[in-house]
Design an enzyme around this catalytic site. Structure first.
Site, PDB file in Angstrom:
ATOM      1  N   ASP A 161       0.853  -1.175   0.000  1.00  0.00           N
ATOM      2  CA  ASP A 161       0.000   0.000   0.000  1.00  0.00           C
ATOM      3  C   ASP A 161       0.893   1.230   0.000  1.00  0.00           C
ATOM      4  OD1 ASP A 161      -2.549   1.323   0.275  1.00  0.00           O
ATOM      5  OD2 ASP A 161      -1.929   1.818   2.305  1.00  0.00           O
ATOM      6  N   ASP A 205      -1.488  -0.982   6.306  1.00  0.00           N
ATOM      7  CA  ASP A 205      -1.701  -0.444   7.641  1.00  0.00           C
ATOM      8  C   ASP A 205      -3.123   0.050   7.878  1.00  0.00           C
ATOM      9  OD1 ASP A 205      -1.657   1.732   5.997  1.00  0.00           O
ATOM     10  OD2 ASP A 205      -0.262   2.917   7.197  1.00  0.00           O
TER      11      ASP A 205
END
Length: 690
Positions: free
Chosen positions: A303, A520
């Site tokens: 990400d 996250d």
């Protein structure tokens, strides 16, 4: 601190605890979990019974060394487990009895942290210990997480983003936050870490199970081979003038030497130590399966926000319009952000301070009116009014298209050079903010999502390992391409939704590839759960930490390189010691069989034809058996440090690794037993032990 737990293998306290545990593990129920060592244990028990019925010094030594073999294997496992228990003890010290400030409606009451339940709301202010795991639902604060990560630098935790998760036992250093409890007592992050570190939830991995089945099969083959030796011996001695002694203790010793006891005794220790090495690098692995899978991954999905980049756009440059002094623009830019408490606003103030050495101005003689950002205006700033209420200055910064409408509505021109600067900044993947004073454009601020330092070099290392890196982001293609080029990833996917990440992982897995995912945020949770290796950043949300099968306490995406290396190291260590063990058995076969049957079919006091294979010239069948059984026990102890530390890893292909295993551990497994058994044989005969 977890970072300081990589203790020596041979600390006195650890050795004593492992020594005691070695005897506890002689419980047949525990021994039965390891088929190879269970055969050794049964052989030791049976030899003890034979010793009672037919006592001799030779049989006594056989019994002692058979039990030593079992104990040494137990010792290897106990050392690995003991290191984990020592780490768990230090983790328990982090658990303190904290009085929590529980919110009931608009009032608060003091309760013991252990009485909190999932869904409760607690308030924490500066110097408060966070009582239990949760997510911030209101406020922003700096938090000292050094008890978990070992890092002294405080971190920012705030509501409504991917940095909202907080861990029980950490300390709030500033401000006030409301926390929603996300776990039940006894199931906090530290509680689960303790259970994992102790190995209480460690299960055998598929590779470990497969290898155990293989070793069990080899053991059964050698059991059958050893059993058939006795009728062969009984027939052969009737046809030979020279008598050959083949007692049951010798047969049991032969069996123990031939079965793969070396890898059988070290297999569990190798698996436990792999998780331990990860923990030493501040990574919690929730299962041994994930550690192994890390050694075989083909594709890594990352990400962008918070993983490749810091996650907050930061001001990196200001560009003045024609006729506007850069220093004056810097001053107005600073004033436009004085009431902006967002990370972007703070970065603008920091840029002006560092680059232009501008400090805060004394505006005490004026009335300052803050103009907050709204979705409608897409601008923010301040109005500076004189004491009589007249507007002295109206300062704004905001999105280029919104500012253009604002300026033109005030009857002012929107400069061409600013339009070109905005276009250029946007194409380079950054975000432009246009600054105005009294509805006139002064310049542009460049906001950039900053790539973390050193990450490009780490991705180059992954490429050498044969791992493809793919950045996944919700940004537009231009911004995504810019960040991807700067970070050095192999590919990127722009404007990706959570379901796109999930589908990409499934597609790669359908092609037979193992996929690792680092993330996250809550939107990363489905992909983290689907990936073969899901590494959640500790700074991320609770949902992400729950979905991943690893948690990186340092929240460093480049840590995956170390995770991959440890996974490969575990697999290579297991393969190397298996190669050594099998080669070792071949050498012991040539040591024992020729020595035992050297006199078979011999006439006139001469040795028989099998004596030609006694290339070590072992002095007697008894000394050959005793030397082999002693070497078999001692080699387990000698290899414990290698099993716990792992063999050194260098990026290389499967063919090179196989060649290295054969040359070092295969050939070494043949040579070392010959030299070791011969040396022990000389010592035995020198001391007249047989």
């Amino acid at each position: 601190m977890i970072r300081n737990r990589n203790s020596s293998f041979f600390e006195n306290a650890l050795l004593m605890e492992a020594f005691k545990s070695s005897f506890v593990k002689l419980d047949p129920r525990i021994q039965l979990k390891n088929p190879v060592m269970f055969v050794v244990f049964v052989g030791a028990i049976f030899s003890t019974i034979l010793l009672i019925t037919n006592f001799s010094g030779f049989n006594l030594q056989i019994v002692i060394w058979l039990f030593f073999t079992s104990l040494f294997a137990n010792f290897a496992e106990a050392i690995a487990e003991g290191r984990g228990k020592a780490q768990a003890d230090s983790l328990r010290k982090l658990k303190t009895t904290v009085i929590a400030r529980k919110m009931i409606g608009t009032s608060e009451t003091s309760v013991i942290a252990s009485e909190l339940k999932k869904g409760d709301i607690v308030v924490c202010e500066a110097n408060d210990i966070i009582p239990i795991d949760g997510e911030i639902i209101e406020g922003i604060a700096t938090v000292d997480e050094s008890v978990i990560t070992g890092e002294s630098a405080p971190v920012i935790r705030e509501s409504g983003g991917d940095r909202s998760a907080v861990t029980g036992g950490t300390m709030v250093l500033s401000d006030r936050i409301l926390i929603k409890v996300t776990c039940e007592p006894g199931d906090s992050f530290i509680d689960r870490m303790i259970a994992l570190v102790e190995g209480a939830k460690r299960q055998k991995t598929p590779n470990e199970i497969a290898l155990t089945i293989l070793l069990s099969g080899l053991t059964i083959i050698f059991v059958l081979a050893t059993v058939t030796l006795y009728p062969y011996y009984s027939y052969s001695i009737s046809q030979s003038a020279t008598k050959v002694s083949l007692t049951l203790p010798i047969l049991i010793s032969l069996l123990v030497c031939l079965i793969p006891t070396t890898i059988g005794g070290l297999l569990s220790a190798i698996g436990i130590s792999g998780m331990d090495r990860l923990l030493a690098r501040n990574v919690i692995a929730k299962s041994g399966r994930s550690v192994e899978a890390a050694g075989d991954i083909d594709v890594l999905l990352l990400d962008k926000t918070g993983t490749i980049t810091f996650g907050n756009r930061m001001a990196t440059e200001i560009i003045a319009a024609n006729g506007v002094a850069e220093l004056y623009l810097a001053e107005i830019t600073q004033m436009s952000s004085l009431s902006d408490d967002t990370p972007e606003g703070r970065s603008i103030v920091a840029l002006v301070k560092d680059k232009y050495n501008l400090r805060g101005r004394d505006l005490s003689g004026f009335h300052i009116e803050s103009v907050p950002f709204t979705a409608q205006t897409r601008m923010s700033g301040i109005d500076i009014r004189e004491k009589d209420g007249n507007v002295l200055k109206s300062i704004r910064k905001g999105a280029a298209d919104s500012v253009k409408k604002y300026v033109e509505a005030g009857g002012n021109a929107y400069p061409d050079e600013i339009e070109q600067a905005v276009f250029r900044i946007s194409n380079e993947g950054s975000t432009p903010l246009v600054v105005t004073e009294n509805e006139k454009v002064l310049g542009v601020i460049r906001l950039k999502d900053v790539v973390k330092g050193g990450i490009k070099e780490r991705f180059a290392q992954l490429r050498k390992m044969g791992i493809k890196t793919v950045m996944v982001t919700g940004d537009n293609p231009l911004t995504a391409a810019s960040i991807a080029a700067e970070a050095g990833v192999d590919d990127f996917i722009a404007e990706a939704k959570p379901e796109d990440k999930l589908q990409l992982i499934r597609n790669e897995q359908a092609d037979g590839k193992l996929v690792a995912m680092i993330g996250d945020g809550t939107n990363d949770a489905p992909a983290l759960a689907q990936a073969n290796v899901g590494v959640a950043m500790n700074t991320g949300t609770q949902a992400a930490r729950e979905a991943g099968n690893m948690v990186d306490l340092d929240s460093n995406p480049t840590k995956l390189i170390e995770i991959v290396e440890i996974g490969k190291q575990l697999l290579m260590t297991r393969g190397a010691l298996t190669t050594f063990s099998i080669a070792n058995d071949v050498a012991k076969y040539f040591a024992i069989i020729p020595a035992i049957f050297a006199g078979l079919y011999g006439f006139g006091g001469m040795n028989g034809p099998l004596s030609k294979l006694n290339i070590m010239q072992l002095q007697s069948p008894e000394s050959a058996v005793l030397s082999s059984i002693i070497f078999n026990a001692l080699i387990i102890i000698a290899l414990i440090p290698l099993a716990l530390k792992g063999i050194s890893y260098k990026p290389s292909g499967a063919t090179q690794i196989l060649r290295r295993n054969i040359l070092i551990y295969g050939v070494g497994g043949l040579i070392i037993p010959f030299a070791g058994i011969k040396a022990i044989d000389l010592i035995i005969n020198l001391l007249h032990l047989v």
